[in-house]
Design a protein around this motif. Structure first.
Motif, PDB file in Angstrom:
ATOM      1  N   GLY A 432       0.713  -1.116  -0.077  1.00 58.33           N
ATOM      2  CA  GLY A 432       0.069   0.001  -0.087  1.00 58.33           C
ATOM      3  C   GLY A 432       0.890   1.249  -0.006  1.00 58.33           C
ATOM      4  N   ALA A 433       2.114   1.139   0.240  1.00 55.53           N
ATOM      5  CA  ALA A 433       3.014   2.419   0.007  1.00 55.53           C
ATOM      6  C   ALA A 433       2.946   3.068  -1.289  1.00 55.53           C
ATOM      7  CB  ALA A 433       4.455   1.946   0.273  1.00 55.53           C
ATOM      8  N   THR A 434       2.711   4.284  -1.048  1.00 47.22           N
ATOM      9  CA  THR A 434       2.758   5.267  -2.376  1.00 47.22           C
ATOM     10  C   THR A 434       3.577   6.561  -1.858  1.00 47.22           C
ATOM     11  OG1 THR A 434       0.498   4.573  -2.641  1.00 47.22           O
ATOM     12  CG2 THR A 434       1.104   6.366  -3.779  1.00 47.22           C
ATOM     13  N   PRO A 435       4.497   6.866  -2.841  1.00 46.34           N
ATOM     14  CA  PRO A 435       5.060   6.402  -4.097  1.00 46.34           C
ATOM     15  C   PRO A 435       5.643   4.825  -3.864  1.00 46.34           C
ATOM     16  CG  PRO A 435       5.907   8.567  -3.958  1.00 46.34           C
ATOM     17  CD  PRO A 435       5.129   8.200  -2.642  1.00 46.34           C
ATOM     18  N   ASN A 436       5.778   4.058  -4.812  1.00 47.42           N
ATOM     19  CA  ASN A 436       6.421   2.690  -4.463  1.00 47.42           C
ATOM     20  C   ASN A 436       7.601   2.728  -3.935  1.00 47.42           C
ATOM     21  OD1 ASN A 436       4.055   1.236  -5.813  1.00 47.42           O
ATOM     22  ND2 ASN A 436       4.735   1.928  -7.603  1.00 47.42           N
TER      23      ASN A 436
END
Lengths: 493, 137
Positions: A432-436
């Protein structure tokens, strides 16, 4: 992606080099070329220089790409002890559609070595040496790295070969530097030795990474748990975080605003909704939206035997138009359901899991999809369905107080799918991390040659440094690259 | 100064001890050792006490053979798949275990039916395949 100039390299094939420790802050990597003559790093096949890689043979380009990845890490870490990486490029198991690109592991783990902050805890050998200020396992390598030399050839992911350039412009090819940065991250300590399936610790001792794993539901660190509790936590997706101070402080620099889905009505079930995102459709949260959730129905036919699976054209399109479509997982691809929802005029789609395991991210590619989609667990789906007659109103938007991929207090989440995925679970950031992020289990095409939130994590486990800035952005103000320590290549006799 | 982790347990070697028993004499009621000490070379981690070896066949005390001493000095631990890992204990108390490819974290590329490629990092402890197709539907 930003192009970077290659720092000075030391490539002395055929010579045994024992480089002195660097004079300034940094880490000296020694790439131990363990390939035989004529293969792997010694492959003499001609190659045209590409993307800043000046090698003129396949073997040279592989080696230069390795040195680039080692130089990126070496510039950010600080150790008086050289880090020896035993590297090979060999044929690995591969088929036309699936194959191992490469991998790495620490050659040894060490506990109770000089200056180790945690007694009785395993440290990867390179870190243990760094803490001790001397090689705690002299004569041995620190990290083993093995990559697949068959990639791109017949019956091995044919048509998608390695990209040895240093500029990240890999197109449809596999970017070797990115994969190397990820794998070296594991070798340097981004992993737990705990058996995620059983919760058993390696040799009945904790490891330093494990000591900072926190389950926010039980409020216990893994080192305070029984094996059964660890095994349960390993599948407690969304509630397992890395509880390190450097990571917590740096998370806002690397993670974007959290996109939340909230149940606004009815009041009895109002609150934040746990969900997974889709790889297709618009980026969630790019537009704030709100609407009523309506169960979509369709024919029980060859496309899908259930009337709620969304696999055929919706039979209640008039009710769906302008609202959020609710469908069940199963029977057809997520993108088929999304296409049917969009055709019915839905403004978004919610997929409820049809099994009790954790809802996965919605995979698939469909450029024609323009509405956002999310997935929810079976239990949440049942709660929503039970309240549909009361009018369920959902809103989707950003929450600036939270970060994408982090839990409360901005502690980044670790990947904890159910069922567990050995090796993937826990030893990676949550998807779910954003940005990757570099250390997500699913490497993304958009990763720059940087180590993002991984660097603070390594600092938390012991790779501290006073010579590098707190963030991993290594560019100087004028855009020029910082100087890098030359890395060393050593041929194994 | 070293910090102890909450809930920490020390490694207690099980393998290599089947044929031997260790007894501690000379000091009354010592606390139970957290770990079986290394005996080859004599470890500073066990400054007090005399260890004797009891032959399980005869029940009598006898000197340990070189092989028995080697096994005690290098306890072996097995994971649930039966892989063996040998613990080396240095004179200064440093404990080292060599890892193997079971701990290899591998990036696997998969060509999807729509032509796209996905990447997934997993260990060799993972099942050989599976999972990837499920996330499409």
């Amino acid at each position: 992606m930003r192009a970077r100039a290659l720092g000075p390299l030391v490539i002395l094939a055929g010579l045994l080099l024992l480089a002195p420790a660097p004079a300034r802050g940094g880490a000296q990597f020694v790439i131990v070329n363990a390939d035989a003559a004529g293969e792997g790093f010694n492959d003499p096949s001609p190659a045209n220089p590409v993307g800043g890689n000046t090698g003129t043979t396949v073997g040279q380009q592989r080696l230069i790409a390795f040195e680039e990845a080692a130089a990126i890490w070496g510039e950010l870490l600080d150790t008086p002890v050289e880090i020896r990486v035993r590297a090979t490029f060999d044929p690995l198991p591969c088929t036309a559609d699936q194959g191992a690109l490469g991998g790495a592991f620490p050659d040894a783990v060490v506990s109770d070595s000089p200056n180790a902050p945690l007694a009785g805890a395993w440290y990867p050998v390179a870190l243990a040496s760094r803490l001790a200020g001397e090689d705690v396992d002299p004569g041995s390598d620190d990290i083993t790295v093995r990559f697949n030399s068959d990639v791109g050839q017949t019956d091995c992911l044919e048509g998608s070969g390695w990209y040895y350039g240093l500029d990240g412009a890999h197109g449809d090819s596999f970017d070797l530097v990115t994969v190397l940065l990820h794998e070296l991250g594991h070798g340097l300590g981004f992993l737990t030795l705990v058996d995620e399936s059983t919760g058993e610790e390696f040799m009945s001792q904790p490891d330093v990474f494990e000591s900072m794993i926190l389950d926010t539901q039980t409020n216990k660190h893994w080192t305070e748990m029984t094996p059964a509790e660890r095994a349960a936590s390993a599948v407690n997706g969304g509630h397992v975080v890395f509880d390190g101070p450097a990571v917590g402080a740096a998370a806002p620099d690397f993670l974007g605003p959290f996109v939340g889905v909230r149940v606004d009505a009815p009041g009895a079930i109002a609150g934040d909704l746990e969900f997974t995102t889709a790889s297709f459709g618009p980026v969630l949260g790019s537009d704030t939206l709100s609407g009523e959730l309506v169960q979509a129905t369709d024919a029980a036919d060859a496309s899908g035997p259930a009337t709620t699976d969304g696999c055929s054209a919706f039979s209640n399109a008039s009710q769906i138009a302008g609202r959020i479509a609710l469908v069940d997982r199963g029977d057809c691809d997520f993108v088929v359901k999304a296409a049917n929802a969009q055709a019915a005029g839905a403004i978004a789609m919610v997929v409820a899991n049809n099994v009790s395991t954790q809802m996965p991210g919605l995979g698939g590619t469909a450029p024609e999809i323009t509405i956002p989609s999310i997935g929810v667990n079976q239990a949440e789906g049942a709660t929503l369905k039970a309240s549909l007659d009361d009018g369920v109103i959902l809103s989707i938007g950003t929450n600036p107080r939270r970060r994408a991929g982090a839990g409360a207090l901005n502690r980044p989440r670790l990947y904890a799918p159910s069922p567990t995925e050995p090796g993937s679970s826990i030893s990676h950031w949550d998807t779910g991390a954003t940005p990757n992020l570099l250390m997500e289990p699913d490497l993304n095409d958009d990763l720059p040659h940087e180590v993002d939130l991984t660097l603070p994590l390594l600092r938390d486990i012991g790779w501290r440094s006073d010579t590098v800035p707190e963030t991993a952005d290594r560019e100087t103000p004028d855009g020029a690259d910082a100087e890098r320590s030359p890395q060393t290549v050593e041929d194994r006799p | 100064m070293a910090t102890r982790i909450p809930g920490l347990r020390r490694f207690v070697p099980a393998a290599g001890l089947a044929a031997l028993a260790t007894a501690v004499f000379a000091h009354p009621a010592p606390p139970p050792p957290e770990a079986c000490p290394a005996i080859d070379p004599p470890s500073a981690a066990v400054p007090a006490g005399i260890r004797a070896f009891i032959d399980p066949a005869t029940g009598k005390i006898r000197p340990a053979t070189l092989e028995e001493r080697r096994k005690l000095a290098a306890p072996v631990w097995r994971d649930r798949s039966g892989r063996a890992y040998e613990l080396q204990i240095r004179a200064d108390g440093t404990r080292i275990v060599k890892l193997d490819e079971a701990f290899m974290m591998s990036v696997v590329a998969t060509k999807n039916s729509d032509g796209t490629i996905s990447y997934h990092c997993r260990s060799d402890r993972a099942p050989a395949a599976g999972g990837a197709a499920e996330i499409a539907k």
